[in-house]
Write a protein that holds these residues in place. Structure first.
Motif, PDB file in Angstrom:
ATOM      1  N   LYS A  88      18.062  40.770 123.547  1.00 39.89           N
ATOM      2  CA  LYS A  88      18.065  39.322 123.744  1.00 39.89           C
ATOM      3  C   LYS A  88      16.652  38.745 123.835  1.00 39.89           C
ATOM      4  N   SER A  89      15.690  39.590 124.165  1.00 46.65           N
ATOM      5  CA  SER A  89      14.300  39.143 124.251  1.00 46.65           C
ATOM      6  C   SER A  89      13.594  39.195 122.898  1.00 46.65           C
ATOM      7  N   GLY A  90      14.273  39.696 121.879  1.00 50.68           N
ATOM      8  CA  GLY A  90      13.695  39.775 120.545  1.00 50.68           C
ATOM      9  C   GLY A  90      13.050  41.092 120.205  1.00 50.68           C
ATOM     10  N   ASN A  91      13.016  42.034 121.150  1.00 54.07           N
ATOM     11  CA  ASN A  91      12.451  43.346 120.864  1.00 54.07           C
ATOM     12  C   ASN A  91      13.342  44.115 119.896  1.00 54.07           C
ATOM     13  N   LEU A  92      12.742  44.765 118.926  1.00 50.94           N
ATOM     14  CA  LEU A  92      13.471  45.636 118.019  1.00 50.94           C
ATOM     15  C   LEU A  92      13.353  47.076 118.506  1.00 50.94           C
ATOM     16  N   TRP A  93      14.488  47.756 118.563  1.00 50.00           N
ATOM     17  CA  TRP A  93      14.517  49.150 118.991  1.00 50.00           C
ATOM     18  C   TRP A  93      14.952  50.019 117.817  1.00 50.00           C
ATOM     19  N   PHE A  94      14.219  51.106 117.592  1.00 51.02           N
ATOM     20  CA  PHE A  94      14.523  52.032 116.511  1.00 51.02           C
ATOM     21  C   PHE A  94      14.834  53.399 117.113  1.00 51.02           C
ATOM     22  N   GLY A  95      16.094  53.775 117.093  1.00 56.74           N
ATOM     23  CA  GLY A  95      16.498  55.076 117.602  1.00 56.74           C
ATOM     24  C   GLY A  95      16.331  56.124 116.527  1.00 56.74           C
ATOM     25  N   THR A  96      15.657  57.205 116.852  1.00 51.08           N
ATOM     26  CA  THR A  96      15.360  58.230 115.857  1.00 51.08           C
ATOM     27  C   THR A  96      16.246  59.456 116.052  1.00 51.08           C
ATOM     28  N   ASN A  97      16.105  60.394 115.151  1.00 51.03           N
ATOM     29  CA  ASN A  97      16.903  61.614 115.221  1.00 51.03           C
ATOM     30  C   ASN A  97      16.129  62.788 115.796  1.00 51.03           C
ATOM     31  N   GLY A  98      14.975  62.516 116.412  1.00 55.39           N
ATOM     32  CA  GLY A  98      14.215  63.603 117.013  1.00 55.39           C
ATOM     33  C   GLY A  98      12.973  63.158 117.742  1.00 55.39           C
ATOM     34  N   ASP A  99      12.626  61.863 117.638  1.00 55.52           N
ATOM     35  CA  ASP A  99      11.423  61.333 118.280  1.00 55.52           C
ATOM     36  C   ASP A  99      11.734  60.345 119.391  1.00 55.52           C
ATOM     37  N   GLY A 100      12.951  60.375 119.928  1.00 50.37           N
ATOM     38  CA  GLY A 100      13.302  59.410 120.962  1.00 50.37           C
ATOM     39  C   GLY A 100      13.508  58.023 120.371  1.00 50.37           C
ATOM     40  N   VAL A 101      13.009  56.993 121.073  1.00 47.92           N
ATOM     41  CA  VAL A 101      13.190  55.613 120.628  1.00 47.92           C
ATOM     42  C   VAL A 101      11.839  54.913 120.523  1.00 47.92           C
ATOM     43  N   ALA A 102      11.718  54.030 119.532  1.00 46.93           N
ATOM     44  CA  ALA A 102      10.508  53.219 119.376  1.00 46.93           C
ATOM     45  C   ALA A 102      10.883  51.759 119.595  1.00 46.93           C
ATOM     46  N   ARG A 103      10.007  51.014 120.272  1.00 49.89           N
ATOM     47  CA  ARG A 103      10.247  49.593 120.530  1.00 49.89           C
ATOM     48  C   ARG A 103       9.140  48.761 119.896  1.00 49.89           C
ATOM     49  N   TYR A 104       9.532  47.754 119.124  1.00 52.09           N
ATOM     50  CA  TYR A 104       8.563  46.833 118.524  1.00 52.09           C
ATOM     51  C   TYR A 104       8.745  45.466 119.165  1.00 52.09           C
ATOM     52  N   ASN A 105       7.719  44.981 119.870  1.00 51.24           N
ATOM     53  CA  ASN A 105       7.806  43.720 120.599  1.00 51.24           C
ATOM     54  C   ASN A 105       7.190  42.552 119.843  1.00 51.24           C
ATOM     55  N   GLY A 106       6.904  42.767 118.566  1.00 50.89           N
ATOM     56  CA  GLY A 106       6.290  41.734 117.753  1.00 50.89           C
ATOM     57  C   GLY A 106       4.800  41.916 117.590  1.00 50.89           C
ATOM     58  N   LYS A 107       4.214  42.755 118.451  1.00 50.05           N
ATOM     59  CA  LYS A 107       2.774  43.009 118.403  1.00 50.05           C
ATOM     60  C   LYS A 107       2.448  44.494 118.361  1.00 50.05           C
ATOM     61  N   SER A 108       3.148  45.270 119.177  1.00 49.07           N
ATOM     62  CA  SER A 108       2.843  46.696 119.256  1.00 49.07           C
ATOM     63  C   SER A 108       4.112  47.519 119.100  1.00 49.07           C
ATOM     64  N   LEU A 109       3.929  48.757 118.683  1.00 50.37           N
ATOM     65  CA  LEU A 109       5.009  49.711 118.512  1.00 50.37           C
ATOM     66  C   LEU A 109       4.843  50.807 119.546  1.00 50.37           C
ATOM     67  N   ASP A 110       5.791  50.897 120.483  1.00 53.49           N
ATOM     68  CA  ASP A 110       5.710  51.854 121.575  1.00 53.49           C
ATOM     69  C   ASP A 110       6.793  52.912 121.430  1.00 53.49           C
ATOM     70  N   TYR A 111       6.431  54.164 121.695  1.00 50.90           N
ATOM     71  CA  TYR A 111       7.363  55.273 121.579  1.00 50.90           C
ATOM     72  C   TYR A 111       7.730  55.816 122.963  1.00 50.90           C
ATOM     73  N   PHE A 112       9.013  56.152 123.142  1.00 53.84           N
ATOM     74  CA  PHE A 112       9.487  56.718 124.398  1.00 53.84           C
ATOM     75  C   PHE A 112      10.364  57.934 124.093  1.00 53.84           C
ATOM     76  N   SER A 113      10.003  59.052 124.687  1.00 57.08           N
ATOM     77  CA  SER A 113      10.793  60.262 124.534  1.00 57.08           C
ATOM     78  C   SER A 113      10.797  61.010 125.860  1.00 57.08           C
TER      79      SER A 113
END
Length: 376
Positions: A88-113
């Motif tokens: 709802k805040s506009g963040n895009l989340w990309f769930g991967t098949n081995g690298d956890g999840v990546a979040r794009y907030n419009g400026k930066s791409l952050d990875y979480f595993s």
């Protein structure tokens, strides 16, 4: 109830190394996933993220080069992007098949595993609840992100199985979780069970069971739908019903279920392509097919009412109610193994699968890299 909580300070995370090779892709397409050993509970459950820049892997030659970036810095989001979601805040989340999840907030791409406190490495479902919490279904349970912390729930907390394959939040705010051992409901406090009839395990797909639930959906009439190896089940709040090949369903191995704007129920199947049900009869969508099977992993309806779905080895299709248009490598879509399609708040179509992340500009498809997403 025990919950493992990790603190997130809002600082850029560290990218997991892209360890999945082409052989891992073949395994994942057959429904297999290499299981990692459960994280030890002997260490401090609070893990702070460090303020270090996003880690990049070495360039993967020119195989993944997007048309608008220099090949030497063009690195995919991940070897395999399995789920795409916008909160709802506009963040895009990309769930991967081995690298956890990546979040794009419009400026930066952050990875979480795992190292950042995220619950798993393979993300098979992403949803947002009524309070704005983001939930992820992984091979190690479910993870809740409340904007500042990751909270992981596993079998120790009452989940029937850690191997999660589907995730849905219904109109009442109840979270439905499909696992190898059936369905759990979670009200935020406790897990309860919802029982479906057992089906025959499909060993052609790798990880399987008699109780696996591949998809969960609630339609406009508040009926719950479930995709299994024995067709689709639907529950109207009182009774449970089954739709299968004997009723005209194109195939019993149901990977995904969607209700379109007209109230038709669509089914993506593992061996028989795509069909939809108008409440009385089934209609199969004509597509390119292979002799042994026609795998379809997902369904998506865009704001214009067009239905999108991928077909293994044949790119993706867009159905306008009359004609199903095929897009493939000749249109710039390099991957023949797309698993997710999504339209964001700005009307941009994203696709995820083997070889990473792609975008559709209305005519052609483009690869999107770690650097490319930052240059939009």
């Amino acid at each position: 109830m025990k919950k493992t909580t990790y603190i997130y300070n809002g600082i850029t995370g560290v990218s997991s190394l892209l360890l999945l090779l082409f052989s891992a892709f073949i395994i994942s397409c057959n429904g297999q996933q290499t299981e990692n050993k459960q994280q030890s509970n002997d260490t401090d459950s609070r893990t702070s993220l460090k303020d270090i820049p996003l880690q990049k892997t070495q360039p993967l030659k020119n195989e993944y080069s997007s048309p608008f970036l220099q090949p030497t810095i063009d690195v995919p989001i991940s070897e395999f992007v399995r789920r795409i979601f916008q909160d709802k805040s506009g963040n895009l989340w990309f769930g991967t098949n081995g690298d956890g999840v990546a979040r794009y907030n419009g400026k930066s791409l952050d990875y979480f595993s795992i190292n950042e406190g995220f619950g798993g490495v393979a993300v098979r479902g992403i949803i947002e609840d009524n309070d704005g919490n983001i939930w992820f279904g992984t091979e190690r349970g479910i993870t809740k992100f409340n904007g500042s912390s990751f909270i992981n729930f596993t079998e120790k907390d009452g989940l029937n199985n850690n191997n999660v394959w589907s995730l849905f939040v219904d109109s009442k705010g109840i979270i439905w979780i499909g696992t190898l051992e059936g369905i759990n409901l979670f009200d935020g406090q406790k897990f309860t069970s919802f029982t479906l009839p057992e089906s025959k395990p499909d060993y052609n797909r790798g990880i399987t069971s008699a109780k696996i639930v591949h998809s969960i959906m609630e339609d406009s009439k508040n009926t719950m739908w479930f995709g299994t190896n024995e067709g689709a089940y639907y529950y109207d709040g009182k009774s449970l019903f089954n739709l299968s090949e004997t009723d005209g369903l194109c195939n019993n191995a149901v990977n995904d279920i969607l209700e379109d704007k007209n109230g038709n129920i669509w089914f993506a199947t593992h061996y028989g392509g795509v069909c939809y049900w108008d409440g009385k009869s089934f209609t199969k969508i004509a597509t390119k097919e292979r002799e042994n099977s026609t795998e379809v992993w997902s369904l998506f309806e865009d704001t214009a009412g067009k239905i999108w779905f991928p077909i293994e080895s044949f790119g993706v299709y867009r159905y306008n109610g009359t004609i199903a248009t095929n897009y493939n490598e000749k249109d710039g879509l390099k991957s023949g193994a797309i698993q997710s399609i999504f339209e964001d708040n700005e009307g941009r179509i994203w696709l995820g699968g083997y070889m990473g992340l792609f975008r559709f500009d209305g005519t052609s498809f483009y690869s999107v890299s770690q650097n490319g997403i930052l240059k939009e």
